[in-house]
Design an enzyme around this catalytic site. Structure first.
Site, short mmCIF file in Angstrom:
data_model
loop_
_atom_site.label_atom_id
_atom_site.label_comp_id
_atom_site.label_asym_id
_atom_site.label_seq_id
_atom_site.Cartn_x
_atom_site.Cartn_y
_atom_site.Cartn_z
N CYS A 109 1.59 0.84 18.96
CA CYS A 109 2.77 -0.03 19.10
C CYS A 109 3.24 -0.18 20.55
O CYS A 109 4.01 -1.07 20.86
CB CYS A 109 3.90 0.49 18.23
SG CYS A 109 3.44 0.70 16.52
N HIS A 254 10.25 -2.72 20.80
CA HIS A 254 9.28 -2.76 19.70
C HIS A 254 10.04 -2.83 18.39
O HIS A 254 11.01 -2.11 18.17
CB HIS A 254 8.39 -1.53 19.75
CG HIS A 254 7.59 -1.35 18.50
ND1 HIS A 254 6.82 -2.36 17.98
CD2 HIS A 254 7.44 -0.29 17.66
CE1 HIS A 254 6.23 -1.93 16.87
NE2 HIS A 254 6.60 -0.68 16.66
N ASN A 284 6.95 -5.03 11.14
CA ASN A 284 6.46 -4.30 12.31
C ASN A 284 5.04 -4.80 12.61
O ASN A 284 4.13 -4.60 11.82
CB ASN A 284 6.46 -2.80 11.98
CG ASN A 284 5.93 -1.94 13.12
OD1 ASN A 284 5.33 -2.44 14.07
ND2 ASN A 284 6.15 -0.65 13.02
N1 ACO Z 1 10.28 1.15 -2.16
C1 ACO Z 1 11.03 1.96 -2.92
N2 ACO Z 1 11.07 3.28 -2.76
C2 ACO Z 1 10.31 3.80 -1.77
C3 ACO Z 1 9.51 3.01 -0.95
C4 ACO Z 1 9.51 1.63 -1.17
N3 ACO Z 1 8.78 0.77 -0.43
N4 ACO Z 1 8.88 3.82 -0.06
C5 ACO Z 1 9.27 5.07 -0.31
N5 ACO Z 1 10.13 5.06 -1.36
C6 ACO Z 1 10.81 6.19 -1.96
C7 ACO Z 1 10.08 7.49 -1.75
O1 ACO Z 1 9.09 7.65 -2.74
C8 ACO Z 1 11.17 8.50 -1.86
O2 ACO Z 1 11.45 8.69 -3.23
P1 ACO Z 1 11.80 10.15 -3.81
O3 ACO Z 1 13.05 10.57 -3.09
O4 ACO Z 1 11.99 9.87 -5.26
O5 ACO Z 1 10.62 10.99 -3.47
C9 ACO Z 1 12.38 7.77 -1.29
O6 ACO Z 1 12.08 6.37 -1.31
C10 ACO Z 1 12.73 8.19 0.14
O7 ACO Z 1 11.54 8.16 0.91
P2 ACO Z 1 11.58 8.56 2.41
O8 ACO Z 1 10.21 8.47 2.97
O9 ACO Z 1 12.36 9.83 2.56
O10 ACO Z 1 12.42 7.38 3.00
P3 ACO Z 1 13.21 7.34 4.35
O11 ACO Z 1 14.65 7.24 4.06
O12 ACO Z 1 12.75 8.34 5.35
O13 ACO Z 1 12.75 5.92 4.90
C11 ACO Z 1 11.26 4.97 6.53
C12 ACO Z 1 11.38 5.66 5.18
C13 ACO Z 1 11.97 3.62 6.44
C14 ACO Z 1 9.81 4.75 6.88
C15 ACO Z 1 11.95 5.88 7.56
O14 ACO Z 1 11.39 7.16 7.55
C16 ACO Z 1 11.89 5.34 8.93
O15 ACO Z 1 12.69 4.51 9.28
N6 ACO Z 1 10.96 5.82 9.75
C17 ACO Z 1 10.72 5.33 11.09
C18 ACO Z 1 9.34 5.11 11.24
C19 ACO Z 1 8.99 3.67 11.24
O16 ACO Z 1 9.76 2.75 11.24
N7 ACO Z 1 7.69 3.51 11.27
C20 ACO Z 1 7.14 2.24 11.41
C21 ACO Z 1 5.83 2.36 12.05
S1 ACO Z 1 5.78 3.38 13.42
C22 ACO Z 1 6.19 2.52 14.74
O17 ACO Z 1 6.05 1.36 14.77
C23 ACO Z 1 6.73 3.24 15.87
#
Ligand code: ACO
Length: 327
Positions: A109, A254, A284
């Site tokens: 990225c 980004h 993204n």
């Molecule tokens: N739809 C519905 N539910 C979902 C989905 C989805 N698409 N994906 C995961 N879940 C569920 C999970 O199964 C979990 O359920 P559970 O509690 O019953 O086990 C719940 O949602 C929470 O999952 P988490 O992974 O804890 O969700 P989190 O609140 O951390 O959000 C996210 C995930 C959005 C990816 C977050 O971690 C984040 O913002 N990370 C930053 C990383 C990022 O943006 N990466 C992009 C690529 S990297 C880059 O470009 C730099």
């Protein structure tokens, strides 16, 4: 080094969060509340090369220069169509940029920013005068479409800029403007928090089964990395360029996640209105996200000569890179 033209290309197919909720267990509410993403473009006929070439052609037209005038083409991508030839070589052929040397960069990225800084090094030393810098991804082909926690986040597309060595033009203050400061860094020790494995050894001595690999991400670790590293990197380039955050017109980050952007704005004590967004309609797009957003801003007339902007990329590697630019 000054950016003298921008262009971008997105696949025709738009896939909304509602569309995804019909083919997997997810919802618009979950995706948009956690990420800010509402829809993304996913490639059908388009390829990394076709989108790169289209974005690059538009950037050349925007700059008002011909393909033959380009000395260097750098494409930042992790999703080239071939292992070799590189995407940049294919773009050179598509454009007919016969005088240009061409190669790809993989910094995930942060790739576009690494490529921009590489072009700067060539231009600064006088080796080349005019470069095309492209960020392009077809991420949909390396997503595990049964893993809802990653596949909903990403999109496909390409963005490009034409950069030219300064000197012949100057702004009202009498200086050339352009790239005022940059820095980049890597923390390979944490790289596996966002990974996509390559092919395993296949030779007469070792036979591994061919198993396609997909993006695997520890989202919370990536989030922690981004919200601590990005503001620190931006503060460093502001200091290096002697620019106050208040004097920055836009922070072009980004586009991974709106919550990361909001957190960076808060840490910099900068108005969130200064952080333009494309992730709502592009998702993204990894290396393509910064140049696509920059082109959207340019097309909307948001950038005027002399404006100071910050650009910052961060992601897989782990890598990060920031720059202060005077438009
Ligand atoms: N739809 C519905 N539910 C979902 C989905 C989805 N698409 N994906 C995961 N879940 C569920 C999970 O199964 C979990 O359920 P559970 O509690 O019953 O086990 C719940 O949602 C929470 O999952 P988490 O992974 O804890 O969700 P989190 O609140 O951390 O959000 C996210 C995930 C959005 C990816 C977050 O971690 C984040 O913002 N990370 C930053 C990383 C990022 O943006 N990466 C992009 C690529 S990297 C880059 O470009 C730099």
């Amino acid at each position: 080094m000054r950016i003298i033209g921008t262009g971008s290309s997105l696949p025709q197919q738009v896939v909304t969060n509602e569309d995804l909720s019909k083919i997997m267990d997810t919802s618009d509410e979950w995706i948009s509340s956690r990420t800010g993403i509402k829809e993304r473009h996913l490639a059908k006929e388009e390829t990394t090369v076709s989108m790169s070439a289209e974005a690059a052609g538009r950037a050349l037209r925007n700059a008002g220069i011909k393909a033959e005038d380009v000395d260097l083409i750098i494409v930042a991508t992790i999703t080239g169509d071939y292992i070799t030839p590189s995407t940049a070589c294919e773009v050179q052929a598509e454009l007919g940029a016969e005088h240009a040397a061409a190669f790809d960069i993989n910094a995930a990225c942060s790739g576009f920013m690494f490529a921009l800084h590489t072009a700067y090094a060539y231009l600064q030393t006088g080796i080349y005068k005019t470069a095309l810098v492209v960020g392009a991804e077809t991420l949909s082909k390396i997503m595990d479409w049964s893993d809802r926690s990653t596949c909903v986040l990403f999109g496909d597309g390409a963005g490009a800029v034409v950069v030219r060595a300064g000197g012949e033009e100057s702004n009202e203050e009498g200086n050339g403007g352009g790239l005022l400061a940059f820095e980049q860094g890597t923390d390979g020790s944490r790289g596996k928090v966002l990974a996509c494995e390559g092919r395993k050894n296949q030779n007469p001595l070792v036979q591994n089964p061919f198993v396609p690999s997909y993006v695997d991400m520890d989202g919370q670790e990536v989030y922690k990395f981004a919200v601590s590293t990005v503001p620190a990197s931006i503060l460093r380039v502001l200091e290096m360029s002697g620019t106050a955050a208040e004097d920055i017109k836009y922070f072009v980050l980004h586009q991974a996640n709106i919550r990361i952007i909001q957190s960076v704005a808060k840490r910099l004590k900068a108005d969130i209105e200064k952080f333009p967004v494309s992730l709502d309609h592009c998702g993204n797009v990894s290396a393509a996200s910064v140049p696509i957003l920059l082109d959207e801003m340019n097309q909307k007339g948001m950038l005027a000569r002399g404006d100071k902007i910050v650009m910052s990329g961060f992601g897989g590697g782990l890598t990060w890179a920031s720059a202060v630019i005077e438009w």
